[in-house]
Scaffold this active site. Sequence first.
Site, PDB file in Angstrom:
ATOM      1  N   GLU A 211      30.526 -14.408 -30.554  1.00 13.37           N
ATOM      2  CA  GLU A 211      31.659 -14.028 -31.403  1.00 13.37           C
ATOM      3  C   GLU A 211      31.553 -14.472 -32.860  1.00 13.37           C
ATOM      4  O   GLU A 211      32.464 -15.130 -33.376  1.00 13.37           O
ATOM      5  CB  GLU A 211      32.975 -14.550 -30.792  1.00 13.37           C
ATOM      6  CG  GLU A 211      33.261 -13.968 -29.422  1.00 13.37           C
ATOM      7  CD  GLU A 211      34.636 -14.338 -28.862  1.00 13.37           C
ATOM      8  OE1 GLU A 211      35.330 -15.190 -29.456  1.00 13.37           O
ATOM      9  OE2 GLU A 211      35.016 -13.770 -27.817  1.00 13.37           O
ATOM     10  N   GLU A 303      32.856 -11.226 -21.918  1.00 15.57           N
ATOM     11  CA  GLU A 303      34.089 -11.975 -21.728  1.00 15.57           C
ATOM     12  C   GLU A 303      35.175 -10.935 -21.707  1.00 15.57           C
ATOM     13  O   GLU A 303      35.130  -9.978 -22.464  1.00 15.57           O
ATOM     14  CB  GLU A 303      34.372 -12.947 -22.886  1.00 15.57           C
ATOM     15  CG  GLU A 303      33.432 -14.103 -22.984  1.00 15.57           C
ATOM     16  CD  GLU A 303      33.833 -15.072 -24.102  1.00 15.57           C
ATOM     17  OE1 GLU A 303      35.021 -15.110 -24.487  1.00 15.57           O
ATOM     18  OE2 GLU A 303      32.942 -15.780 -24.588  1.00 15.57           O
TER      19      GLU A 303
END
Length: 417
Positions: A211, A303
Amino acid sequence: MLSKTLLSSALAALTLLPSTSVAAPLEQFSKRDLKFNYGGEKVRGVNLGGWFVLEPWITPSIFDATPENVVDEYTYCQTLGSGEAYSRLSKHWDTWISEDDLHQIAAAGMNHIRIPIGYWSIIKDDNAPYVQGAYQFLGRALDWAQGAGLKVMIDLHGAPYSQNGFDNSGQRGGVGWGQGDSISRTIAALNQLRDDMGNHPAVSTIELINEPMGSSVGIDKVRQFYMDGWGNLRDTNLVTTFHDAFAGVNAWNDWGSGMWNLMLDTHVFDGGALQQDINSHVGSACGFGNQMTQNNKWTISGEWTASGALSDCTRYLNGRGVGARYDGSYNFNGASSYYIGSCENLSSGSISGVDPTTRENTGRFIEAQLDAYEKAAGWIFWTWKTEGAPGWDMKDLLQNGVFPNPVTNRNHPGQCN
Ligand SMILES: *[C@@H]1O[C@H](CO)[C@@H](O)[C@H](O)[C@H]1NC(C)=O
């Protein structure tokens, strides 16, 4: 400069092929030794979150035993000092996930685990308070995974100065990654990881960074880092996984030509999702699965940002001391929220303690996401275990029949058809 070097190496590799296969795509040349059939077999897995990188909402007890200013692993180590931090963390690393957990994961029909690790565990950073020691437990986990028949994605979850400002990067606050020598130190950590663990039979892929906030770092910087990171892995039989840097799942089609064994990881996030009813949640999940199939790379959801949860009620989910948007208690950096519903029975404990309708909807939402992401290359749920986070805790969801077991079962079939 770099791409020129890569291009000439790629051409050199081509000349090694028999002349009849010169026209075949480059991937054909190096795919043969991969440890998992990505793009063929579906990735089905779970993250071992909160193990080697602390997260307040996954293990609130670790944070509750410290002063209020401790909000992430950085401030944890800084506040406790290295001796005390090491003493507590080494106990946590040794016990949070057991070998039996990995056998339970395999028994539920999964083939992957994703293990987050911080750069500080791999290479020493004398200018940060982090303590080392998690790395040897990562090594032990790889052996456990091999014994359980699971493949491992090692995921660099924390980079110097933080790549996203989230507490789960190790350091909550601003995004400093990209400044100074942070990128070269990240590359050094990845190369060390490759050299130490890349040959392990269970390790099938490394995710270069989790991320990265593309809009803060600069997307061109992220792309260059990805190309360099891939260049250091391309001569191995590891797949290079890269996160979409929040640029969207279809923003990478024009990137990566001439590169091989790339896998895109996207983390589904919808800021407005809290107000949605269950049918909208299901519809969004299915729609996102369709998007994931429309790009030119193997694409997984590594995720699920909402996991199975239909609210953000879990205590510390948005950070220690921050509150929840769902019940209007959110308060961080001047941002606030308004009341949507009560967080009663949702902020801690088990999915068995939530009302039957929410439990049923959670199961529907999970299965819709499974169907959606399996249209593409697969999924990795976040996360295996918590101290009590209804909807986020796979072990708890499996035990209570909310997550299908095996994970290929469906109680609500065909939601994305
Ligand atoms: C919370 O759980 C208790 C005990 O099961 C129940 O009486 C109560 O109605 C629940 N609250 C909500 C908002 O579901």
